[in-house]
Scaffold this motif. Structure first.
Motif, PDB file in Angstrom:
ATOM      1  N   PHE A 143       0.840  -1.200   0.000  1.00  0.00           N
ATOM      2  CA  PHE A 143       0.000   0.000   0.000  1.00  0.00           C
ATOM      3  C   PHE A 143       0.875   1.250   0.000  1.00  0.00           C
ATOM      4  O   PHE A 143       0.628   2.196  -0.760  1.00  0.00           O
ATOM      5  CB  PHE A 143      -0.921  -0.017   1.223  1.00  0.00           C
ATOM      6  N   GLN A 144       1.900   1.267   0.858  1.00  0.00           N
ATOM      7  CA  GLN A 144       2.775   2.431   0.939  1.00  0.00           C
ATOM      8  C   GLN A 144       3.526   2.655  -0.368  1.00  0.00           C
ATOM      9  O   GLN A 144       3.704   3.800  -0.806  1.00  0.00           O
ATOM     10  CB  GLN A 144       3.777   2.262   2.080  1.00  0.00           C
ATOM     11  N   GLU A 145       3.947   1.573  -1.016  1.00  0.00           N
ATOM     12  CA  GLU A 145       4.652   1.705  -2.291  1.00  0.00           C
ATOM     13  C   GLU A 145       3.731   2.238  -3.386  1.00  0.00           C
ATOM     14  O   GLU A 145       4.150   3.033  -4.235  1.00  0.00           O
ATOM     15  CB  GLU A 145       5.229   0.346  -2.708  1.00  0.00           C
ATOM     16  N   LYS A 146       2.465   1.831  -3.355  1.00  0.00           N
ATOM     17  CA  LYS A 146       1.505   2.261  -4.379  1.00  0.00           C
ATOM     18  C   LYS A 146       1.064   3.710  -4.161  1.00  0.00           C
ATOM     19  O   LYS A 146       0.816   4.441  -5.125  1.00  0.00           O
ATOM     20  CB  LYS A 146       0.283   1.331  -4.365  1.00  0.00           C
ATOM     21  N   TYR A 147       0.982   4.117  -2.879  1.00  0.00           N
ATOM     22  CA  TYR A 147       0.506   5.475  -2.556  1.00  0.00           C
ATOM     23  C   TYR A 147       1.521   6.173  -1.659  1.00  0.00           C
ATOM     24  O   TYR A 147       1.313   6.312  -0.442  1.00  0.00           O
ATOM     25  CB  TYR A 147      -0.859   5.404  -1.870  1.00  0.00           C
ATOM     26  N   PRO A 148       2.642   6.617  -2.208  1.00  0.00           N
ATOM     27  CA  PRO A 148       3.728   7.185  -1.393  1.00  0.00           C
ATOM     28  C   PRO A 148       3.371   8.472  -0.660  1.00  0.00           C
ATOM     29  O   PRO A 148       4.044   8.835   0.306  1.00  0.00           O
ATOM     30  CB  PRO A 148       4.849   7.414  -2.410  1.00  0.00           C
ATOM     31  N   THR A 149       2.338   9.189  -1.095  1.00  0.00           N
ATOM     32  CA  THR A 149       1.985  10.447  -0.431  1.00  0.00           C
ATOM     33  C   THR A 149       1.101  10.230   0.800  1.00  0.00           C
ATOM     34  O   THR A 149       0.808  11.178   1.527  1.00  0.00           O
ATOM     35  CB  THR A 149       1.257  11.396  -1.402  1.00  0.00           C
ATOM     36  N   ILE A 150       0.657   8.993   1.016  1.00  0.00           N
ATOM     37  CA  ILE A 150      -0.154   8.677   2.196  1.00  0.00           C
ATOM     38  C   ILE A 150       0.778   8.189   3.300  1.00  0.00           C
ATOM     39  O   ILE A 150       1.651   7.358   3.069  1.00  0.00           O
ATOM     40  CB  ILE A 150      -1.209   7.598   1.873  1.00  0.00           C
ATOM     41  N   ARG A 151       0.600   8.700   4.516  1.00  0.00           N
ATOM     42  CA  ARG A 151       1.451   8.310   5.647  1.00  0.00           C
ATOM     43  C   ARG A 151       0.847   7.068   6.301  1.00  0.00           C
ATOM     44  O   ARG A 151      -0.116   7.158   7.058  1.00  0.00           O
ATOM     45  CB  ARG A 151       1.569   9.460   6.639  1.00  0.00           C
ATOM     46  N   VAL A 152       1.412   5.914   6.004  1.00  0.00           N
ATOM     47  CA  VAL A 152       0.857   4.633   6.441  1.00  0.00           C
ATOM     48  C   VAL A 152       1.495   4.192   7.755  1.00  0.00           C
ATOM     49  O   VAL A 152       2.712   4.161   7.889  1.00  0.00           O
ATOM     50  CB  VAL A 152       1.069   3.537   5.379  1.00  0.00           C
ATOM     51  N   ASP A 153       0.654   3.848   8.715  1.00  0.00           N
ATOM     52  CA  ASP A 153       1.116   3.312  10.001  1.00  0.00           C
ATOM     53  C   ASP A 153       0.200   2.158  10.367  1.00  0.00           C
ATOM     54  O   ASP A 153      -0.975   2.366  10.670  1.00  0.00           O
ATOM     55  CB  ASP A 153       1.062   4.398  11.082  1.00  0.00           C
ATOM     56  N   THR A 154       0.716   0.940  10.325  1.00  0.00           N
ATOM     57  CA  THR A 154      -0.124  -0.217  10.620  1.00  0.00           C
ATOM     58  C   THR A 154      -0.001  -0.670  12.073  1.00  0.00           C
ATOM     59  O   THR A 154      -0.419  -1.770  12.413  1.00  0.00           O
ATOM     60  CB  THR A 154       0.205  -1.400   9.690  1.00  0.00           C
ATOM     61  N   ASN A 155       0.560   0.171  12.934  1.00  0.00           N
ATOM     62  CA  ASN A 155       0.550  -0.153  14.362  1.00  0.00           C
ATOM     63  C   ASN A 155      -0.848  -0.010  14.973  1.00  0.00           C
ATOM     64  O   ASN A 155      -1.331  -0.926  15.631  1.00  0.00           O
ATOM     65  CB  ASN A 155       1.544   0.719  15.125  1.00  0.00           C
ATOM     66  N   PRO A 156      -1.524   1.121  14.794  1.00  0.00           N
ATOM     67  CA  PRO A 156      -2.828   1.284  15.442  1.00  0.00           C
ATOM     68  C   PRO A 156      -3.913   0.443  14.787  1.00  0.00           C
ATOM     69  O   PRO A 156      -3.829   0.098  13.606  1.00  0.00           O
ATOM     70  CB  PRO A 156      -3.123   2.778  15.268  1.00  0.00           C
ATOM     71  N   PHE A 157      -4.949   0.114  15.564  1.00  0.00           N
ATOM     72  CA  PHE A 157      -6.086  -0.614  15.008  1.00  0.00           C
ATOM     73  C   PHE A 157      -6.907   0.290  14.097  1.00  0.00           C
ATOM     74  O   PHE A 157      -7.564  -0.186  13.176  1.00  0.00           O
ATOM     75  CB  PHE A 157      -6.969  -1.159  16.132  1.00  0.00           C
ATOM     76  N   TYR A 158      -6.893   1.596  14.365  1.00  0.00           N
ATOM     77  CA  TYR A 158      -7.588   2.539  13.493  1.00  0.00           C
ATOM     78  C   TYR A 158      -6.930   3.908  13.618  1.00  0.00           C
ATOM     79  O   TYR A 158      -6.215   4.192  14.583  1.00  0.00           O
ATOM     80  CB  TYR A 158      -9.082   2.641  13.845  1.00  0.00           C
ATOM     81  N   THR A 159      -7.151   4.746  12.617  1.00  0.00           N
ATOM     82  CA  THR A 159      -6.616   6.105  12.633  1.00  0.00           C
ATOM     83  C   THR A 159      -7.727   7.100  12.269  1.00  0.00           C
ATOM     84  O   THR A 159      -8.714   6.737  11.630  1.00  0.00           O
ATOM     85  CB  THR A 159      -5.468   6.283  11.615  1.00  0.00           C
ATOM     86  N   LYS A 160      -7.502   8.330  12.662  1.00  0.00           N
ATOM     87  CA  LYS A 160      -8.403   9.424  12.288  1.00  0.00           C
ATOM     88  C   LYS A 160      -7.548  10.572  11.771  1.00  0.00           C
ATOM     89  O   LYS A 160      -6.563  10.959  12.400  1.00  0.00           O
ATOM     90  CB  LYS A 160      -9.216   9.897  13.500  1.00  0.00           C
TER      91      LYS A 160
END
Length: 330
Positions: A143-160
């Motif tokens: 996902f991060q490679e496909k969308y480099p402008t999105i800040r991806v963090d898969t630690n949390p169960f959810y983000t806002k």
């Protein structure tokens, strides 16, 4: 006070829990607000909406769900729209009906959310551009490679991030839904929902504690794949980079270069992750003490193992054991 319309879009091939989990949370909240607290007009109206003309959606379990409406048929204001899953096959087939609907209608939504790989739909629609997001841990790197402008963090169960909410794998949709209920009607209502459904209001730990640190299928034919059986037999040893290179009769420089290119990480980082993966297995399936596990996995002492675990898993070894210990361990 009018009920809040929550529209859930079930995508083909999605796990049922992606859909049923949020439905049950909002339904329980609606019941509590009416029957328990007697708040006139408060609560939720739930609506399953098909993304296209076909209203019957088949889930991953083979059970079909029939949506009463399509997204195009909804005329009332939507408070929260949740995209439950997203098969990449739609993009490959050129089916962008949901993406186009999101692009047009996102400005009119109070909130928009995704569950698991539903983040791909939000990303394709441009909604996550420059925002923080999470997704299922298995897909985080791609996902991060496909969308480099999105800040991806898969630690949390959810983000806002603003009015955009994303959640991780499957059951994380329940965590997100409880958070939305708390945001709408307060902590006490959310607590009552959690109690009714026998859930954590805020689940301890992070999504990373469920993740595989090493995607072994992707390195099967690499230097790492060739070394792994030998490493497992010598995990209690130092396993320095020079020793790994010597075992394959390669120069240190060439070994490091090829290994890093093939795995996306240095040999030292791979060894550390392998030590943690095996320690996890011991914590889940054995009665070995923390000292014994640390020694067997080459993680030094208990303090050192705890530090490494926190760095990779965001949870201590003892907390991990309490969460994942099999009930059949002797």
């Amino acid at each position: 006070m009018a009920k809040k319309l929550v529209v859930i879009v079930p995508m083909p091939g999605t796990y049922m829990l992606d859909i049923a989990g949020p439905c049950d949370v909002f339904s329980a909240a609606d019941s509590i607000l009416h029957e328990g607290l007697g708040e006139e007009g408060a609560g939720y109206e739930l609506l399953l909406a098909a993304y296209g003309d076909e209203k019957t959606v088949q889930t991953k379990s083979g059970i079909s769900m029939t949506c009463p409406v399509t997204l195009a048929e909804i005329t009332q204001p939507i408070d929260t729209l949740i995209v439950a899953g997203f098969p990449m096959a739609l993009l490959h087939a050129g089916d962008r009906r949901l993406i186009n609907w999101l692009k047009i209608n996102y400005p009119r939504l109070h909130r928009v959310a995704s569950i698991c790989v539903g983040t791909y739909a939000l990303a394709e629609a441009g909604i996550l551009e420059g925002k923080n997001a999470t997704t299922h841990w298995e897909h985080s790197r791609a996902f991060q490679e496909k969308y480099p402008t999105i800040r991806v963090d898969t630690n949390p169960f959810y983000t806002k991030d603003g009015n955009v909410y994303t959640s991780g794998g499957v059951s994380s949709g329940v965590d997100l839904s409880l958070a939305l209920v708390e945001e709408d009607y307060g902590r006490e209502v959310a607590i009552q929902v959690a109690r009714k459904l026998v859930l954590y209001l805020k689940r301890p730990g992070f999504q990373s504690q469920f993740a595989n640190l090493l995607q072994l299928h992707s390195v099967a034919n690499s230097l790492a794949g060739k070394l792994r059986p030998w490493m497992l037999d010598h995990l209690d040893k130092e396993l320095g980079v020079e020793e790994l290179a010597n075992h394959l009769n390669m120069s240190l420089r060439n070994f490091t270069r090829v290994f890093t290119r093939e795995t996306g990480m240095t040999p030292a980082k791979f060894v550390e992750k392998l030590r943690v993966e095996i320690a996890r297995k011991y914590l889940e399936d054995s009665d070995y003490s923390m000292e014994q596990i640390a020694a067997r996995c080459g993680l030094g002492g208990v303090v050192s193992m705890r530090r490494v675990f926190l760095r990779h898993m965001n949870v201590t070894p003892s907390d991990y054991r309490r969460t994942f210990r099999t009930s059949f361990a002797d």
